[in-house]
Every structure is written in C-alpha cells, then in structure tokens.
Design a protein around this motif. Sequence first.
Motif, PDB file in Angstrom:
ATOM      1  N   PHE A  18       5.561 -16.719  -6.229  1.00 15.24           N
ATOM      2  CA  PHE A  18       5.961 -15.615  -5.559  1.00 15.24           C
ATOM      3  C   PHE A  18       4.660 -14.839  -6.079  1.00 15.24           C
ATOM      4  O   PHE A  18       4.393 -13.772  -4.636  1.00 15.24           O
ATOM      5  CB  PHE A  18       6.554 -15.042  -6.794  1.00 15.24           C
ATOM      6  CG  PHE A  18       7.191 -13.575  -6.662  1.00 15.24           C
ATOM      7  CD1 PHE A  18       7.622 -13.355  -5.615  1.00 15.24           C
ATOM      8  CD2 PHE A  18       6.761 -12.430  -7.473  1.00 15.24           C
ATOM      9  CE1 PHE A  18       7.760 -12.064  -5.019  1.00 15.24           C
ATOM     10  CE2 PHE A  18       6.751 -10.820  -7.652  1.00 15.24           C
ATOM     11  CZ  PHE A  18       7.706 -10.540  -6.571  1.00 15.24           C
ATOM     12  N   ALA A  19       3.526 -15.384  -6.951  1.00 14.17           N
ATOM     13  CA  ALA A  19       2.401 -14.116  -6.815  1.00 14.17           C
ATOM     14  C   ALA A  19       1.945 -14.396  -5.655  1.00 14.17           C
ATOM     15  O   ALA A  19       0.645 -12.947  -4.680  1.00 14.17           O
ATOM     16  CB  ALA A  19       1.513 -14.688  -7.931  1.00 14.17           C
ATOM     17  N   ASN A  20       0.832 -15.211  -4.891  1.00  5.03           N
ATOM     18  CA  ASN A  20       0.680 -15.649  -3.618  1.00  5.03           C
ATOM     19  C   ASN A  20       1.070 -14.895  -2.468  1.00  5.03           C
ATOM     20  O   ASN A  20       0.834 -14.400  -1.719  1.00  5.03           O
ATOM     21  CB  ASN A  20       0.340 -17.313  -3.408  1.00  5.03           C
ATOM     22  CG  ASN A  20      -0.280 -17.681  -3.740  1.00  5.03           C
ATOM     23  OD1 ASN A  20      -1.376 -17.437  -4.432  1.00  5.03           O
ATOM     24  ND2 ASN A  20      -0.063 -18.877  -4.770  1.00  5.03           N
ATOM     25  N   ALA A  21       2.168 -15.114  -2.647  1.00  3.42           N
ATOM     26  CA  ALA A  21       3.532 -14.053  -1.233  1.00  3.42           C
ATOM     27  C   ALA A  21       3.301 -13.218  -1.267  1.00  3.42           C
ATOM     28  O   ALA A  21       3.186 -12.401  -0.774  1.00  3.42           O
ATOM     29  CB  ALA A  21       5.329 -15.464  -1.541  1.00  3.42           C
ATOM     30  N   TYR A  22       3.668 -12.642  -2.939  1.00 10.71           N
ATOM     31  CA  TYR A  22       3.359 -10.954  -3.159  1.00 10.71           C
ATOM     32  C   TYR A  22       1.865 -10.393  -2.361  1.00 10.71           C
ATOM     33  O   TYR A  22       1.718  -9.108  -1.822  1.00 10.71           O
ATOM     34  CB  TYR A  22       4.221 -10.949  -4.557  1.00 10.71           C
ATOM     35  CG  TYR A  22       4.896  -9.156  -4.264  1.00 10.71           C
ATOM     36  CD1 TYR A  22       5.308  -8.707  -3.703  1.00 10.71           C
ATOM     37  CD2 TYR A  22       4.111  -8.387  -5.410  1.00 10.71           C
ATOM     38  CE1 TYR A  22       6.210  -7.367  -4.034  1.00 10.71           C
ATOM     39  CE2 TYR A  22       4.522  -6.872  -5.776  1.00 10.71           C
ATOM     40  CZ  TYR A  22       5.206  -6.238  -4.571  1.00 10.71           C
ATOM     41  OH  TYR A  22       5.854  -5.873  -5.224  1.00 10.71           O
ATOM     42  N   ALA A  23       0.992 -10.909  -2.580  1.00 10.66           N
ATOM     43  CA  ALA A  23      -0.275 -10.398  -2.512  1.00 10.66           C
ATOM     44  C   ALA A  23      -0.541 -10.642  -1.454  1.00 10.66           C
ATOM     45  O   ALA A  23      -0.511  -9.060  -0.923  1.00 10.66           O
ATOM     46  CB  ALA A  23      -1.240 -11.349  -3.261  1.00 10.66           C
ATOM     47  N   LYS A  24       0.085 -11.536  -0.269  1.00  7.14           N
ATOM     48  CA  LYS A  24      -0.156 -11.615   1.090  1.00  7.14           C
ATOM     49  C   LYS A  24       0.227 -10.223   2.131  1.00  7.14           C
ATOM     50  O   LYS A  24       0.164  -9.384   2.906  1.00  7.14           O
ATOM     51  CB  LYS A  24       0.152 -12.605   2.072  1.00  7.14           C
ATOM     52  CG  LYS A  24      -0.543 -14.074   1.669  1.00  7.14           C
ATOM     53  CD  LYS A  24      -0.069 -15.192   2.401  1.00  7.14           C
ATOM     54  CE  LYS A  24      -0.696 -16.309   1.360  1.00  7.14           C
ATOM     55  NZ  LYS A  24      -0.657 -17.142   2.410  1.00  7.14           N
ATOM     56  N   TYR A  25       1.718 -10.192   1.099  1.00  3.68           N
ATOM     57  CA  TYR A  25       2.852  -9.452   1.363  1.00  3.68           C
ATOM     58  C   TYR A  25       2.458  -7.282   1.365  1.00  3.68           C
ATOM     59  O   TYR A  25       1.815  -6.962   2.098  1.00  3.68           O
ATOM     60  CB  TYR A  25       4.350  -9.755   0.673  1.00  3.68           C
ATOM     61  CG  TYR A  25       5.366  -7.801   0.914  1.00  3.68           C
ATOM     62  CD1 TYR A  25       5.454  -7.049   1.993  1.00  3.68           C
ATOM     63  CD2 TYR A  25       5.136  -7.382  -0.309  1.00  3.68           C
ATOM     64  CE1 TYR A  25       5.970  -6.392   2.296  1.00  3.68           C
ATOM     65  CE2 TYR A  25       5.974  -5.586  -0.133  1.00  3.68           C
ATOM     66  CZ  TYR A  25       6.161  -5.627   1.322  1.00  3.68           C
ATOM     67  OH  TYR A  25       6.899  -4.463   0.595  1.00  3.68           O
ATOM     68  N   LEU A  26       1.656  -7.520   0.246  1.00  2.00           N
ATOM     69  CA  LEU A  26       0.901  -5.881  -0.319  1.00  2.00           C
ATOM     70  C   LEU A  26      -0.186  -6.214   0.379  1.00  2.00           C
ATOM     71  O   LEU A  26      -0.757  -4.472   1.310  1.00  2.00           O
ATOM     72  CB  LEU A  26       0.317  -6.115  -1.866  1.00  2.00           C
ATOM     73  CG  LEU A  26       1.869  -6.089  -2.739  1.00  2.00           C
ATOM     74  CD1 LEU A  26       1.306  -5.978  -4.032  1.00  2.00           C
ATOM     75  CD2 LEU A  26       2.547  -4.260  -2.895  1.00  2.00           C
ATOM     76  N   VAL A  27      -1.031  -7.017   0.737  1.00  5.24           N
ATOM     77  CA  VAL A  27      -2.258  -6.461   1.652  1.00  5.24           C
ATOM     78  C   VAL A  27      -1.586  -6.047   3.293  1.00  5.24           C
ATOM     79  O   VAL A  27      -2.951  -5.580   3.899  1.00  5.24           O
ATOM     80  CB  VAL A  27      -3.205  -8.270   2.121  1.00  5.24           C
ATOM     81  CG1 VAL A  27      -4.495  -8.122   2.948  1.00  5.24           C
ATOM     82  CG2 VAL A  27      -3.937  -7.744   0.487  1.00  5.24           C
ATOM     83  N   GLY A  28      -0.807  -6.984   3.709  1.00  4.68           N
ATOM     84  CA  GLY A  28      -0.236  -6.931   5.137  1.00  4.68           C
ATOM     85  C   GLY A  28       0.105  -4.869   4.758  1.00  4.68           C
ATOM     86  O   GLY A  28      -0.083  -4.589   5.640  1.00  4.68           O
TER      87      GLY A  28
END
Length: 184
Positions: A18-28
Amino acid sequence: MSKIIFISGACGCGKTTFANAYAKYLVGLNHKTLYIIHGDDFHSGFVETEEKGDFFVDGQASDQVLWEDILRFNWDCIMATAQRALQDNLDVIIDYVIENELPRVRELAEKNRASLYYIVLTADEDVIEERIRNRGDTDMINRALFLKKKLEAMPENQGHICDNSGKTPEDIIREIDPEQYRIL
C-alpha cells in the motif's frame, strides 16, 4: 507544510504494498517528490547467526543482538531519516509497525510543523496467514496474528484502522478520506 503519512499494521497486512502504491498516487496527484521509508529495510540490515535465541554458540558467547536493541536501532534510523527528509521539505511515508512509538512520531511532526496522518492497516486472519505463507515467512504468522489483535484493540488506533481484506491498494486509495486519518 510537509506531511508524514504513517502506515502501521501487523506483518502481512499489506503495509509495504500500500505504501508504494500510495506514494506513486500522491506524487502523481501533487507533483511533489516524497520520500518513502520502509522500516523493514533497517531491520534487514541486521545479519545474524542461524542460532537465533542462542546466546552461546559452540561454547562461546554469541554477539546476538537483543530484539529490543534492534527495534530501538530501527526506530532511531527511521526517525533520523524522516527528520532529514522533512528538512528538505519532502513529504514522508513511513511503513512500519507502531506499538508504543506514536508519541515519538507525533513529536517529530510537531517539531517540523508537519501534518501527521496515521493509517493502521488490517486484514482477515486467513488473508494475513496466506500473505505470510506466500512470502515464505511462516515463522512470522503467530507474531502477525498477535499484533493484529493488539493493534486493533489499542485505543489510539480507533478511527485509524483500515481493513484491506479483498481490496487492492488502488481500492483503498479510492476509498479512504485522508482527513479521517489526520492527527495533526
């Protein structure tokens, strides 16, 4: 204002995924670089003897490091790394189990005038067990199930628990309202 997004939960609850996916989402979403800290990366830095728990190997005293010392070291590294990222005006995502350390994370956020979001992931027991078996860490199953119960019962975690059983990280990202998980 920088943000600290802390993702806690028992082993096998999907924190890192989740942390990896959420990080990508927030950066985008924000077009702002963030720094992600996986607490297990610090833990994996310890290379120990195969005789875990044995303080004597072949009649000689072992240099076995106590779990409490490993945990303290990991937290010191996590906090120092987060501090450094916040000094550079980066948002930080941390994925690690919080048992008693939430006041320390809160103090870090206050000191750096950062917003603090706290998400405690959980999953059904059979889901946790399956995830742990799939990664070959079967010796962690009992610890994970113990932590699941402990974390779900902690008063400070109420209102911060997110069950991800049967959900993808993308499902959780769509479903959560970050403000629900905000502490500071």
